[in-house]
Design an enzyme around this catalytic site. Structure first.
Site, mmCIF file in Angstrom:
data_model
loop_
_atom_site.group_PDB
_atom_site.id
_atom_site.type_symbol
_atom_site.label_atom_id
_atom_site.label_comp_id
_atom_site.label_asym_id
_atom_site.label_seq_id
_atom_site.Cartn_x
_atom_site.Cartn_y
_atom_site.Cartn_z
ATOM 1 C CE1 TYR A 36 -3.216 2.933 0.766
ATOM 2 C CE2 TYR A 36 -1.742 3.307 2.712
ATOM 3 C CZ TYR A 36 -2.757 3.687 1.740
ATOM 4 O OH TYR A 36 -3.554 4.890 2.000
HETATM 5 N N1 LIG Z 1 -8.731 6.880 5.840
HETATM 6 C C1 LIG Z 1 -7.444 7.249 6.257
HETATM 7 O O1 LIG Z 1 -6.889 6.995 7.412
HETATM 8 C C2 LIG Z 1 -6.632 7.471 5.187
HETATM 9 C C3 LIG Z 1 -5.089 7.829 5.535
HETATM 10 C C4 LIG Z 1 -4.306 8.173 4.483
HETATM 11 C C5 LIG Z 1 -4.481 8.106 3.053
HETATM 12 N N2 LIG Z 1 -5.970 7.675 2.911
HETATM 13 C C6 LIG Z 1 -6.174 7.653 1.331
HETATM 14 O O2 LIG Z 1 -7.359 8.421 1.441
HETATM 15 C C7 LIG Z 1 -8.208 8.089 0.321
HETATM 16 C C8 LIG Z 1 -9.573 7.747 0.816
HETATM 17 O O3 LIG Z 1 -9.691 6.918 1.853
HETATM 18 P P1 LIG Z 1 -10.840 6.329 2.481
HETATM 19 O O4 LIG Z 1 -10.479 6.163 3.968
HETATM 20 O O5 LIG Z 1 -12.016 7.312 2.246
HETATM 21 O O6 LIG Z 1 -11.058 5.052 1.713
HETATM 22 P P2 LIG Z 1 -12.482 4.535 1.202
HETATM 23 O O7 LIG Z 1 -12.248 2.932 0.905
HETATM 24 O O8 LIG Z 1 -13.602 4.846 2.303
HETATM 25 O O9 LIG Z 1 -13.048 5.090 -0.046
HETATM 26 C C9 LIG Z 1 -12.155 4.989 -1.273
HETATM 27 C C10 LIG Z 1 -13.488 4.967 -2.415
HETATM 28 O O10 LIG Z 1 -12.614 4.840 -3.610
HETATM 29 C C11 LIG Z 1 -13.747 3.899 -4.436
HETATM 30 N N3 LIG Z 1 -12.603 3.452 -5.505
HETATM 31 C C12 LIG Z 1 -11.815 2.383 -5.375
HETATM 32 N N4 LIG Z 1 -11.104 2.155 -6.641
HETATM 33 C C13 LIG Z 1 -11.809 3.064 -7.545
HETATM 34 C C14 LIG Z 1 -11.625 2.910 -8.822
HETATM 35 N N5 LIG Z 1 -10.997 2.311 -9.493
HETATM 36 N N6 LIG Z 1 -12.481 3.771 -9.513
HETATM 37 C C15 LIG Z 1 -13.452 4.684 -8.890
HETATM 38 N N7 LIG Z 1 -13.603 4.510 -7.373
HETATM 39 C C16 LIG Z 1 -12.966 3.735 -6.742
HETATM 40 C C17 LIG Z 1 -14.182 2.972 -3.507
HETATM 41 O O11 LIG Z 1 -15.420 2.348 -3.962
HETATM 42 C C18 LIG Z 1 -14.451 3.698 -2.198
HETATM 43 O O12 LIG Z 1 -15.757 4.351 -2.306
HETATM 44 C C19 LIG Z 1 -7.576 6.806 -0.382
HETATM 45 O O13 LIG Z 1 -6.727 7.277 -1.395
HETATM 46 C C20 LIG Z 1 -6.796 6.275 0.941
HETATM 47 O O14 LIG Z 1 -5.446 5.696 0.632
HETATM 48 C C21 LIG Z 1 -6.940 7.396 3.806
#
Ligand SMILES: NC(=O)c1ccc[n+]([C@@H]2O[C@H](COP(=O)([O-])OP(=O)(O)OC[C@H]3O[C@@H](n4cnc5c(N)ncnc54)[C@H](O)[C@@H]3O)[C@@H](O)[C@H]2O)c1
Length: 344
Positions: free
Chosen positions: A151
């Site tokens: 990741y």
């Molecule tokens: N939540 C955290 O603590 C955190 C920390 C650091 C980084 N991030 C990053 O922030 C972003 C959002 O995280 P989150 O916690 O909301 O995740 P999440 O899984 O809740 O949301 C991600 C969304 O992206 C959509 N998705 C995935 N692949 C896709 C594709 N090919 N086309 C279109 N949509 C697609 C999924 O359906 C999902 O709804 C991610 O990139 C994650 O890596 C999150």
């Protein structure tokens, strides 16, 4: 402003899409429900957005579909992706490659195809995990990257793609989010599992001894920083990172978005138990692969460029997440919370 939010069915994307619409922007909210690792949560998030004024939902898989429409915006906030360190090992590596790397590459390419002057600013979600574990001081944006999981490697690749796009004339801002929590937190994340377990009278599942510490950052602070990154006058880009691929001044601006004070997992559990009025029963499991000992954010650059600092501390933020868990049959509670937080 015309704003595209990718990953709008997600934890962060749902809040950001809603806050953008509440701020009066015209929002196109994109997601591919079939790509979510937590589809029930994504369905609920999208349902909460469905009737929102000023917001249009669109189904688009960024790894395969035509993305021309998504590039026709003033700002693209790119929050779609496959999150999670633990699940990225083994078979999960292909998922992070597809939904983080391929998806971002295609989205940035679609933006680059717009005529110069009409290319959107792209705000790209990266992660504190690119640093690896912090030592005795907070991580600065120009520290070396030491990703310790597939990741984290995928997010480092996403950052390089953003830097390359910036050099090619697509303005990009990379936000390195640190562990995010609050209403609608993903069901696979620690606080969500802890609160669910405590409310159900089950032991709290802790991976490792609970001595890990994280710069836990409340979703309201994440929303504020993300909206600021979408609109701030950034002037000449900051040098990206120590990575030679991203460190020239024409490359993407990279900004830590995390609470300045890390908290140990066991301290957060004690706080949670206090807030819930229960005695914490903890069951320890083997520490997860790729789990780092400490994340710690230097937030000087965020303060300087975005005028941002995390404002919600753990007691206030956890109380807010507990309130959401207690009333979560009604998603409107979450929406009202988001509006309240977004407006601060
Ligand atoms: N939540 C955290 O603590 C955190 C920390 C650091 C980084 N991030 C990053 O922030 C972003 C959002 O995280 P989150 O916690 O909301 O995740 P999440 O899984 O809740 O949301 C991600 C969304 O992206 C959509 N998705 C995935 N692949 C896709 C594709 N090919 N086309 C279109 N949509 C697609 C999924 O359906 C999902 O709804 C991610 O990139 C994650 O890596 C999150």
């Amino acid at each position: 402003m015309r704003v595209v939010v990718t990953g709008a069915g997600g934890f962060i994307g749902g809040h950001v899409a809603e806050a953008m619409a509440l701020a009066g922007h015209e929002v196109l909210a994109a997601d591919a429900l079939g790509r979510s690792a937590t589809p029930a949560a994504a369905r609920a998030n999208l349902a909460a957005l469905a009737d929102h004024p000023g917001l249009t939902l669109v189904e688009a898989d960024l790894a395969v579909d035509d993305l021309t429409r998504l590039a026709e915006a003033d700002v693209v906030v790119h929050l779609a992706g496959r999150p999670g360190v633990r699940t990225s090992f083994g078979a999960g590596a292909a998922e992070v490659e597809r939904d983080n790397v391929t998806a971002t590459r295609r989205l940035l390419a679609a933006c680059a195809e717009r005529p110069p002057g009409r290319r959107p600013r792209v705000v790209v979600a990266s992660s504190s995990s690119v640093y690896g574990s912090a030592g005795d001081r907070p991580h600065r944006e120009d520290d070396p990257l030491r990703p310790a999981s597939p990741y984290a490697v995928s997010k480092a690749a996403v950052e390089r793609l953003a830097a390359q796009a910036a050099r090619g004339g697509v303005p990009t801002v990379v936000l390195r989010y640190f562990s995010v929590y609050g209403p609608r937190q993903r069901p696979d994340m620690a606080f969500h599992r802890f609160i669910d377990a405590a409310l159900g009278g089950r032991p709290l599942p802790v991976l490792g001894d609970g001595g890990q510490s994280r710069a836990f950052t409340h979703i309201s602070d994440i929303v504020t920083a993300t909206l600021a990154a979408a609109t701030a006058e950034l002037g000449t880009a900051e040098p990206g990172t120590s990575d030679p691929a991203t460190s020239d001044p024409a490359a993407a601006t990279v900004i830590n978005v995390g609470h300045a004070e890390p908290v140990q997992v066991r301290t957060a559990i004690a706080l949670l138990a206090d807030l819930l009025g229960v005695r914490p029963h903890v069951r320890h499991y083997e520490r997860a692969p790729g789990d780092v000992s400490r994340t710690w954010a230097d937030t000087e650059r965020a303060a300087r460029l975005l005028g941002w600092r995390a404002r919600v501390g753990p007691a206030e933020g956890l109380a807010d997440q507990i309130a959401w868990h207690r009333g979560r049959e009604t998603w409107a509670t979450g929406a009202r919370e988001a509006a309240r937080w977004g407006a601060r």
